[in-house]
Design a protein around this motif. Structure first.
Motif, mmCIF file in Angstrom:
data_model
loop_
_atom_site.group_PDB
_atom_site.id
_atom_site.type_symbol
_atom_site.label_atom_id
_atom_site.label_comp_id
_atom_site.label_asym_id
_atom_site.label_seq_id
_atom_site.Cartn_x
_atom_site.Cartn_y
_atom_site.Cartn_z
ATOM 1 N N GLN A 91 -32.811 -64.666 -26.121
ATOM 2 C CA GLN A 91 -34.163 -64.609 -26.662
ATOM 3 C C GLN A 91 -34.736 -63.192 -26.620
ATOM 4 O OE1 GLN A 91 -35.477 -67.518 -28.010
ATOM 5 N NE2 GLN A 91 -33.478 -68.322 -27.466
ATOM 6 N N GLN A 92 -34.238 -62.364 -25.716
ATOM 7 C CA GLN A 92 -34.802 -61.034 -25.502
ATOM 8 C C GLN A 92 -33.949 -59.952 -26.155
ATOM 9 O OE1 GLN A 92 -35.175 -60.615 -21.267
ATOM 10 N NE2 GLN A 92 -36.898 -62.017 -21.134
ATOM 11 N N ASP A 93 -34.589 -58.815 -26.418
ATOM 12 C CA ASP A 93 -33.859 -57.664 -26.951
ATOM 13 C C ASP A 93 -32.965 -57.065 -25.871
ATOM 14 O OD1 ASP A 93 -35.392 -58.096 -29.159
ATOM 15 O OD2 ASP A 93 -36.636 -56.315 -28.943
ATOM 16 N N GLN A 94 -31.824 -56.572 -26.283
ATOM 17 C CA GLN A 94 -30.930 -55.835 -25.399
ATOM 18 C C GLN A 94 -30.920 -54.377 -25.869
ATOM 19 O OE1 GLN A 94 -29.484 -57.651 -22.739
ATOM 20 N NE2 GLN A 94 -30.948 -59.084 -23.626
ATOM 21 N N ILE A 95 -31.086 -53.448 -24.937
ATOM 22 C CA ILE A 95 -31.264 -52.040 -25.304
ATOM 23 C C ILE A 95 -30.289 -51.149 -24.544
ATOM 24 C CG2 ILE A 95 -32.883 -50.094 -25.281
ATOM 25 C CD1 ILE A 95 -35.130 -52.075 -25.478
ATOM 26 N N LEU A 96 -29.699 -50.202 -25.279
ATOM 27 C CA LEU A 96 -28.857 -49.167 -24.687
ATOM 28 C C LEU A 96 -29.446 -47.819 -25.089
ATOM 29 C CD1 LEU A 96 -26.229 -48.097 -23.342
ATOM 30 C CD2 LEU A 96 -25.164 -48.256 -25.605
ATOM 31 N N THR A 97 -29.673 -46.945 -24.118
ATOM 32 C CA THR A 97 -30.203 -45.610 -24.391
ATOM 33 C C THR A 97 -29.178 -44.565 -23.999
ATOM 34 O OG1 THR A 97 -32.468 -46.361 -23.991
ATOM 35 C CG2 THR A 97 -32.084 -43.993 -23.920
#
Length: 199
Positions: free
Chosen positions: A16-22
């Motif tokens: 349901q949530q965004d997954q983020i890679l920086t």
């Protein structure tokens, strides 16, 4: 798949949530190597030496889909020609690049959209987001975050908060967000019917 099968994580929550890679310390050429064909479904952005890769969760996509449906309904009602960009990569060469959730040109097709919409379900630097689009040259930006939507329009070379859209003049942020947030539990079709009565 086998590796994650026994990990103590809530899979439903993460879907349901965004997954983020920086990625920090990146160059413009590093950013250019991220081809959309190789990373389908991901949004890749670049600003100030930082690449951000976002995998949108289902709630993110629900909200974006409702906003898109309402914008198109508005255009149809008022005979306004719209030219969607989708997630086309928007660049200011060497400085900023973004793949928006939604973007549109109105009246006639253009090299850059008149309006960009971003949905944020995770932590993110709003100033970086706004600076990126300001530098690229987007005249109007809508940002949905934490069940609120803020409309920004360029004034004196910077974004200012505006109550009503400059491009879709009958839409006000305060009333619009009430329809958008119904997207968590309702069909976009029923939301659209009520929205059209209101505008």
């Amino acid at each position: 798949m086998l590796i994650t099968a026994n990990l103590p994580i809530n899979r439903h929550k993460f879907s349901q949530q965004d997954q983020i890679l920086t990625i920090t310390g990146a160059t413009w050429s590093d950013y250019q190597r991220f081809e959309s064909q190789e990373y389908p479904g991901y949004r890749v952005s670049y600003f100030n030496g930082e690449i951000t890769v976002v995998s949108p969760g289902r709630n993110h996509e629900k909200i974006a889909a409702v906003i898109d449906r309402l914008i198109i309904a508005y255009c149809e009602k008022y005979n306004l020609d719209d030219f969607p960009f989708g997630q086309t990569r928007l660049n200011l060469w060497g400085q900023a690049g973004r793949e928006p959730d939604l973007a549109y040109a109105f009246n006639f097709d253009k090299d850059l959209p008149d309006l960009v919409v971003e949905v944020i379900f995770s932590s993110g630097n709003l100033e970086t987001l706004k600076s990126s689009y300001r530098n690229i040259g987007i005249p109007e930006l809508w940002i949905w975050k934490d069940n609120k939507i803020i409309f920004y329009a360029i004034e004196q070379n910077d974004y200012a908060v505006v109550e009503s859209s400059r491009t879709l003049t009958r839409i006000k942020s305060e009333s619009f967000v009430k329809y958008v947030n119904r997207g968590f539990t309702e069909s976009p079709s029923s939301i659209k019917k009520d929205f059209l009565k209101d505008i």
